[in-house]
Design an enzyme around this catalytic site. Structure first.
Site: not given
Length: 433
Positions: A188, A310
């Protein structure tokens, strides 16, 4: 982004309203799956000298897809020795070809206290995967957001932090070298700058280069959220990849998270979702065309494989949840760049987003979402049957690429069973002693 008008999103993705209104997304996806994921197979039997053996009959059964259908696995439900643990493990083995540790390979889990490393849970999950022929994604080596840095890490000066980063890479990548297929190197990065702020911009390309040195065969990923149907952040993701590559980072793939899969809809007139949502859950509706348009743009501008890493859909109705997840699976499986789709958990008691995101209820039974995904993986997207036999004794059939169990009935009365990986690139030879 959450308030960007729907028409503006379509325009940014290069999609017109007429395209959206008239697209038959399901039929188109199924046609692409047939073309991209299946092959015509030819099977021959030979003795050790290379002489062809006559085959009277051949039956085949797909054991495991080459495509990575997977889920996050968590140690606590996995290790449960009662019926709950059995249901958890059985669902994994019945449906998936790969896994990713939910938390057990993250730095804060492996070294909660400075200098006290504990890989026992990650080791156990990886051993389970290897025992059953499942591949494992490595997630993650570092996390760019400061809130996920351990308390002992934050006060370190630059020299101390650099030493800790080097030790983390050497210990973890070396430990799992050759056993994980990839790593999410610095998770991220579009929304976190912990390591860059303290160690400089060069630290991230170095992380990739050092990971590649320690495990040359692991594909190295960026992994980001808020991408699908978000042209602005998609552009930043592509820019990040290009910048890393320009600085020598061997980026080998792009991971796209979608914990906001409740946005998926066939309705091009759907409204923005109501209520407060965390910043990693977008509010704009996500149509099949927007979904595919995002993947098209990423692949066109990077030429890198994509993992849908995810996946969660928090939806009160299990039937509606099934619709959302089926749409994502069918669209993802149909896209040429996508090589993996992984749920981020499935069991009601331990799902990180709660029971409304689960596929399995607390009693171990499958709800509508679990039944739908199992139907796709075990029935619709499988291959089994009897092969067509040619005059020369070769068997021919069409099926999904992956690991097969083949049962050959030879003309001399013997029956031979083998497990063979089939990809359609060349005739497959089964050697019979």
């Amino acid at each position: 982004m959450n308030s960007l008008p729907f028409v503006s999103i379509l325009a940014a993705l290069g999609l017109g309203a007429a395209t959206v209104m008239h697209a038959d997304w399901r039929a188109d996806a199924d046609a692409r799956i047939e073309r991209l994921r299946k092959s015509d197979f030819e099977v021959q039997a030979r003795d050790p000298s290379g002489a062809t053996l006559a085959v009277k009959g051949l039956t085949y059964r797909l054991v495991r897809h080459r495509f990575l259908f997977g889920t996050a696995i968590a140690y606590r439900p996995f290790a449960d020795q009662g019926p709950d643990g059995r249901h958890y493990r059985d669902f994994i083995l019945a449906n998936f070809s790969g896994l990713v540790c939910e938390n057990e390979m993250k730095w804060y889990d492996d070294e909660a206290e400075a200098g006290h490393e504990n890989y026992a849970e990650a080791d156990a999950l990886l051993q389970f995967a290897e025992q059953h022929g499942l591949v494992m994604r490595g997630h993650n080596l570092f996390w760019a957001k400061e809130k996920y840095a351990m308390n002992w890490l934050k006060p370190l000066d630059a020299t101390q932090l650099r030493a800790a980063v080097e030790r983390r890479l050497d210990d973890t990548v070396t430990r799992y070298r050759g056993r994980v297929i990839c790593w999410d190197v610095n998770n991220e990065m579009l929304d976190g700058t912990f390591f860059r702020d303290r160690l400089g911009a060069d630290i991230v390309p170095w992380m990739y280069k050092e990971t590649a040195r320690l495990d040359p065969n692991a594909r190295l990923f960026v992994n980001e959220y808020g991408i699908l149907g978000n042209p602005e952040k998609t552009g930043r993701l592509i820019g990040l990849v290009h910048d890393l590559q320009a600085h020598g980072a061997p980026v080998g793939g792009i991971g796209i998270q979608s914990h906001d899969s409740d946005r998926l809809t066939e309705d091009p007139t759907a409204k923005v979702l109501p209520g407060d949502r965390p910043e990693w859950m977008l509010k704009n509706p996500l149509t099949p065309e927007m979904f595919l348009g995002t993947l098209d743009r990423i692949y066109r501008e990077t030429k890198l494989p994509i993992h849908l890493t995810e996946i969660s859909a928090k939806v009160p109705s299990a039937e509606d949840r099934a619709d959302k997840l089926e749409m994502l699976f069918r669209l993802g499986f149909s896209h040429e760049a996508v090589q993996a789709i992984l749920l981020w958990g499935f069991e009601a008691r331990t799902h990180w987003m709660g029971p409304q995101a689960a596929l399995m209820e607390a009693d171990g039974s499958l709800n509508a979402a679990g039944k739908r995904i199992s139907h796709l993986l075990q029935e619709e997207w499988t291959s089994k049957g009897e092969a067509r036999m040619a005059a020369d004794g070769e068997g021919h059939f069409r099926g999904f690429r992956g690991l097969y169990e083949l049962r050959l009935e030879l003309a001399d009365g013997r029956t031979v069973t083998r497990q063979v990986a089939l990809d359609g690139a060349a005739p497959t030879v089964v050697v019979v002693p």
